[in-house]
Design a protein around this motif. Structure first.
Motif, PDB file in Angstrom:
ATOM      1  N   LEU A 183      15.634 -13.155  -5.217  1.00  0.00           N
ATOM      2  CA  LEU A 183      15.137 -11.827  -5.549  1.00  0.00           C
ATOM      3  C   LEU A 183      16.115 -11.277  -6.570  1.00  0.00           C
ATOM      4  CD1 LEU A 183      12.944  -9.674  -4.647  1.00  0.00           C
ATOM      5  CD2 LEU A 183      14.815  -8.613  -3.358  1.00  0.00           C
ATOM      6  N   THR A 184      15.625 -10.885  -7.751  1.00  0.00           N
ATOM      7  CA  THR A 184      16.518 -10.472  -8.821  1.00  0.00           C
ATOM      8  C   THR A 184      16.482  -8.963  -9.027  1.00  0.00           C
ATOM      9  OG1 THR A 184      15.011 -10.533 -10.726  1.00  0.00           O
ATOM     10  CG2 THR A 184      15.870 -12.653  -9.937  1.00  0.00           C
ATOM     11  N   ALA A 185      17.338  -8.500  -9.916  1.00  0.00           N
ATOM     12  CA  ALA A 185      17.400  -7.075 -10.233  1.00  0.00           C
ATOM     13  C   ALA A 185      16.143  -6.579 -10.932  1.00  0.00           C
ATOM     14  CB  ALA A 185      18.625  -6.801 -11.103  1.00  0.00           C
ATOM     15  N   HIS A 186      15.271  -7.487 -11.373  1.00  0.00           N
ATOM     16  CA  HIS A 186      14.019  -7.107 -12.028  1.00  0.00           C
ATOM     17  C   HIS A 186      12.896  -6.859 -11.022  1.00  0.00           C
ATOM     18  CE1 HIS A 186      15.365  -8.215 -16.178  1.00  0.00           C
ATOM     19  NE2 HIS A 186      16.188  -8.974 -15.492  1.00  0.00           N
ATOM     20  N   ALA A 187      13.171  -7.060  -9.754  1.00  0.00           N
ATOM     21  CA  ALA A 187      12.111  -7.021  -8.740  1.00  0.00           C
ATOM     22  C   ALA A 187      11.671  -5.600  -8.410  1.00  0.00           C
ATOM     23  CB  ALA A 187      12.583  -7.722  -7.474  1.00  0.00           C
ATOM     24  N   ARG A 188      10.391  -5.509  -8.097  1.00  0.00           N
ATOM     25  CA  ARG A 188       9.792  -4.310  -7.512  1.00  0.00           C
ATOM     26  C   ARG A 188       8.960  -4.802  -6.336  1.00  0.00           C
ATOM     27  NH1 ARG A 188       8.097   0.942  -9.508  1.00  0.00           N
ATOM     28  NH2 ARG A 188       9.179   0.367 -11.425  1.00  0.00           N
ATOM     29  N   THR A 189       9.167  -4.212  -5.177  1.00  0.00           N
ATOM     30  CA  THR A 189       8.413  -4.637  -4.000  1.00  0.00           C
ATOM     31  C   THR A 189       7.531  -3.497  -3.495  1.00  0.00           C
ATOM     32  OG1 THR A 189      10.084  -3.994  -2.356  1.00  0.00           O
ATOM     33  CG2 THR A 189      10.278  -6.195  -3.332  1.00  0.00           C
ATOM     34  N   ILE A 190       6.408  -3.884  -2.917  1.00  0.00           N
ATOM     35  CA  ILE A 190       5.509  -2.955  -2.251  1.00  0.00           C
ATOM     36  C   ILE A 190       5.332  -3.448  -0.817  1.00  0.00           C
ATOM     37  CG2 ILE A 190       3.203  -1.949  -2.134  1.00  0.00           C
ATOM     38  CD1 ILE A 190       4.643  -0.959  -4.539  1.00  0.00           C
ATOM     39  N   GLU A 191       5.627  -2.586   0.147  1.00  0.00           N
ATOM     40  CA  GLU A 191       5.401  -2.911   1.556  1.00  0.00           C
ATOM     41  C   GLU A 191       4.301  -1.997   2.087  1.00  0.00           C
ATOM     42  OE1 GLU A 191       9.946  -3.602   2.989  1.00  0.00           O
ATOM     43  OE2 GLU A 191       9.457  -2.049   1.525  1.00  0.00           O
ATOM     44  N   ARG A 192       3.292  -2.589   2.656  1.00  0.00           N
ATOM     45  CA  ARG A 192       2.224  -1.830   3.313  1.00  0.00           C
ATOM     46  C   ARG A 192       2.418  -2.018   4.816  1.00  0.00           C
ATOM     47  NH1 ARG A 192      -1.711  -0.006  -0.028  1.00  0.00           N
ATOM     48  NH2 ARG A 192      -3.144   0.192   1.753  1.00  0.00           N
ATOM     49  N   ILE A 193       2.942  -0.968   5.452  1.00  0.00           N
ATOM     50  CA  ILE A 193       3.371  -1.044   6.846  1.00  0.00           C
ATOM     51  C   ILE A 193       2.341  -0.332   7.713  1.00  0.00           C
ATOM     52  CG2 ILE A 193       5.257  -0.582   8.444  1.00  0.00           C
ATOM     53  CD1 ILE A 193       7.069  -0.232   5.952  1.00  0.00           C
ATOM     54  N   ARG A 194       1.825  -1.047   8.696  1.00  0.00           N
ATOM     55  CA  ARG A 194       0.779  -0.479   9.551  1.00  0.00           C
ATOM     56  C   ARG A 194       1.048  -0.818  11.012  1.00  0.00           C
ATOM     57  NH1 ARG A 194      -4.682  -1.928  11.182  1.00  0.00           N
ATOM     58  NH2 ARG A 194      -4.366  -4.010  10.298  1.00  0.00           N
ATOM     59  N   ARG A 195       0.994   0.190  11.858  1.00  0.00           N
ATOM     60  CA  ARG A 195       1.102  -0.038  13.298  1.00  0.00           C
ATOM     61  C   ARG A 195      -0.311  -0.282  13.806  1.00  0.00           C
ATOM     62  NH1 ARG A 195       5.082   3.319  17.383  1.00  0.00           N
ATOM     63  NH2 ARG A 195       4.841   1.942  19.184  1.00  0.00           N
ATOM     64  N   ILE A 196      -0.607  -1.544  14.072  1.00  0.00           N
ATOM     65  CA  ILE A 196      -1.970  -1.936  14.430  1.00  0.00           C
ATOM     66  C   ILE A 196      -2.405  -1.300  15.743  1.00  0.00           C
ATOM     67  CG2 ILE A 196      -3.440  -3.903  14.983  1.00  0.00           C
ATOM     68  CD1 ILE A 196      -1.606  -5.590  13.193  1.00  0.00           C
TER      69      ILE A 196
END
Length: 281
Positions: A211-224
């Motif tokens: 994972l580099t300094a250019h990374a952008r992450t998206i987390e979709r967090i759901r309590r099922i």
């Protein structure tokens, strides 16, 4: 190393997870959960809400989904991992045969890391996880949520992560951080978290996916439901990968326990014994 009810000697490749009875510490801790008519925890009950009655409440102590040890991982000491190994710990793509869309240099680097000792893994040197790797941690995580922020506490190295829900923008030119900088917003019952500003050359898993300094992450967090959390993680890192990719990580509510300290650089004696993860075929 502090006393630990679930004491684990977490190394980057020799995965020694020695389980002790949860009652060894924090006796008589009882998690407040809905109950079935028989009095058993009803983990399939609807997910709870904050005091406003509308916003999903992700709070709780969470344990990454585990899988039993197998021939590919038995040599890593998982005979001591009584609860199994986190599904995405070795390969964040969630399976030993899953292949991420790597740039040529990243593919060569992962092959090199898998073929050698894992002493180069930052975790082997007791450094913090990048936030995507934290979801498949061997230790427990505690989510504390308010209307303006979500804080994740981690047993390993007493780490914490903040996700701001107060409408602030991500910083421009951020100083690189292990966890990066995270802001979130609600999309229905899903918390969408965007993170930038990672330190360069972080490891996403024991295989050494970068994972580099250019990374952008998206987390979709759901309590099922009451007892289950799901994180759909998308990594957009054009330096290391040819396209964005997504992995899904599942966690279960840990009952009748609390976080305890695990400081791996106290009386550390594991590094000299480390071997690598399963070598690339």
């Amino acid at each position: 190393m502090g006393a630990h009810a679930r004491l684990f000697s977490l190394t980057a490749a020799v995965v020694l997870c020695t389980s002790f009875a949860a009652s060894a510490q924090w006796r008589n801790v009882v998690t407040k959960v809905p109950l079935t008519p028989s009095g058993a925890p009803n983990l399939s009950a609807p997910a709870p809400k904050l005091a406003d009655g509308k916003t999903p409440d992700l709070s709780g102590i969470w344990d990454a989904e585990k899988r039993p040890c197998d021939e590919a991982t038995a040599r890593l000491g998982c005979i001591d991992a009584q609860g199994g190994l986190p599904v995405a710990a070795f390969n964040i793509a969630s399976g030993p045969k899953e292949v991420l869309p790597m740039q040529p240099w990243a593919e060569a680097l992962v092959k090199q890391r898998r073929a050698s000792s894992s002493k180069d893994d930052p975790v082997a040197r007791c450094l913090p996880f990048p936030s995507p790797r934290g979801w498949s941690n061997f230790g427990l995580q505690k989510i504390i949520q308010t209307s303006e922020s979500l804080t994740i506490l981690d047993e390993y190295m007493l780490q914490y992560r903040q996700v701001f829900l107060d409408g602030r923008a991500l910083p421009n030119n951020p100083e690189p951080m292990f966890k990066g900088y995270s802001v979130g917003r609600w999309d229905g019952d899903t918390l969408v978290v965007e993170t930038i500003g990672f330190k360069d050359d972080s490891w996403l898993d024991l295989f050494g996916h970068p994972l580099t300094a250019h990374a952008r992450t998206i987390e979709r967090i759901r309590r099922i439901d009451y007892g289950n959390l799901e994180v759909a993680l998308t990594v957009d890192d054009p330096k290391a990968y040819t396209r964005p990719w997504t992995a899904t990580i599942k966690l279960a509510l840990a009952l009748n326990t609390e976080l305890l300290e695990y400081v791996c650089n106290e009386n550390e004696k594991s590094l000299q014994h480390m071997i690598g993860p399963p070598a690339a075929q």
